[in-house]
Design an enzyme around this catalytic site. Sequence first.
Site, PDB file in Angstrom:
ATOM      1  N   HIS A  33       0.870  -1.183   0.000  1.00  0.00           N
ATOM      2  CA  HIS A  33       0.000   0.000   0.000  1.00  0.00           C
ATOM      3  C   HIS A  33       0.905   1.230   0.000  1.00  0.00           C
ATOM      4  O   HIS A  33       1.970   1.211   0.637  1.00  0.00           O
ATOM      5  CB  HIS A  33      -0.869   0.072   1.272  1.00  0.00           C
ATOM      6  CG  HIS A  33      -2.068  -0.818   1.276  1.00  0.00           C
ATOM      7  ND1 HIS A  33      -2.451  -1.545   2.396  1.00  0.00           N
ATOM      8  CD2 HIS A  33      -3.002  -1.081   0.325  1.00  0.00           C
ATOM      9  CE1 HIS A  33      -3.557  -2.219   2.121  1.00  0.00           C
ATOM     10  NE2 HIS A  33      -3.911  -1.966   0.873  1.00  0.00           N
TER      11      HIS A  33
ATOM     12  N   CYS B 262      -2.083   2.776   9.119  1.00  0.00           N
ATOM     13  CA  CYS B 262      -3.079   1.788   8.681  1.00  0.00           C
ATOM     14  C   CYS B 262      -4.277   1.756   9.626  1.00  0.00           C
ATOM     15  O   CYS B 262      -5.395   1.468   9.211  1.00  0.00           O
ATOM     16  CB  CYS B 262      -2.468   0.396   8.642  1.00  0.00           C
ATOM     17  SG  CYS B 262      -1.138   0.199   7.468  1.00  0.00           S
TER      18      CYS B 262
HETATM   19  N1  ARG Z   1      -3.514  -7.279   6.491  1.00  0.00           N
HETATM   20  C1  ARG Z   1      -3.915  -6.065   5.849  1.00  0.00           C
HETATM   21  C2  ARG Z   1      -3.864  -6.251   4.334  1.00  0.00           C
HETATM   22  O1  ARG Z   1      -2.949  -6.885   3.881  1.00  0.00           O
HETATM   23  C3  ARG Z   1      -3.067  -4.919   6.282  1.00  0.00           C
HETATM   24  C4  ARG Z   1      -3.537  -3.605   5.773  1.00  0.00           C
HETATM   25  C5  ARG Z   1      -2.612  -2.466   6.116  1.00  0.00           C
HETATM   26  N2  ARG Z   1      -3.200  -1.231   5.838  1.00  0.00           N
HETATM   27  C6  ARG Z   1      -2.590  -0.175   5.251  1.00  0.00           C
HETATM   28  N3  ARG Z   1      -3.233   0.939   5.164  1.00  0.00           N
HETATM   29  N4  ARG Z   1      -1.388  -0.284   4.753  1.00  0.00           N
HETATM   30  O2  ARG Z   1      -4.716  -5.798   3.611  1.00  0.00           O
END
Ligand code: ARG
Length: 283
Positions: free
Chosen positions: A182, A276
């Site tokens: 992300h 996150c």
């Molecule tokens: N386990 C989640 C995923 O892989 C983690 C999300 C992390 N969020 C972020 N905004 N980077 O989707």
Amino acid sequence: MNAASPARTANGGTTGRTATPRHYLMCRPTHFTVSYAINPWMDPSKPVDTALAVVQWERLRALYLELGHRVDLIPPIAGLPDMVYAANGATVFDGKVLGARFRNAERAAEGPAYLGRLEDAGFTTLHEPEQVNEGAGDFLATDRWILAGRGFRSTAEAHVEAQEFFGRPVIGLRLVDPDYYHLDTALAVLDGDEIMYYPGAFSAGSRAVLERLFPDALIATAEDASVLGLNAVSDGRHVVLPQTAARLGERLASRGFEPIGVDLSELLKGGGSVKCCTLELDR
Ligand code: ARG
């Protein structure tokens, strides 16, 4: 204080940085665990201490309140262990809400849950997405632009959809390292058009775009990035980031920011940290 010292700010500090009160949405990690793997940080065979995750998350929430921010909550839903990562639930800029549409089936139900919560909160301009986008995990606003990640989760088509909906120029950036899947794992907006990022997470073309638009950016090291140090939340003065990113904190301090390290070790097991867990509702 000599002539070269910066003037005192409204906050009473001497760094020349001014905090503005923010409005966040968070989701308590009541049902957090790692039962599937959709990014390289997740290992379902490693134990997760959910109670500790809740304690660490509560500390983050209390910190935001101490800093004078408002924190709203969305009720956690059983069976959606990643719902704690509120940043992915939607994108809110200029009082407009772009819903999320998740890449992975495991998280699909989070999109409508967040959109419904924001509708209940009184937002009236809401858009149900057609394209895959993972919310403010991949869309970050600076004063002039929306920076948008693609390559692992959100798509280039979603960038077009976001530009049309928000009416702000969207700068698409291609992520190439699966550890930084992300945009908010590799880049953070500190204030206005000031950012910090880890170049290694981006394609050569996207790095060139970042250098052109942000020649004064704070360039993070591989070490800073590897503890998710870039997954930080700034109010213009305080920068809340993982406590393990101590070197990055020092560099922020030398720019006049006030770094505040927090321990989110359990939530790191899902591949996320401070940012996150925090969805900014910028009305
Ligand atoms: N386990 C989640 C995923 O892989 C983690 C999300 C992390 N969020 C972020 N905004 N980077 O989707």
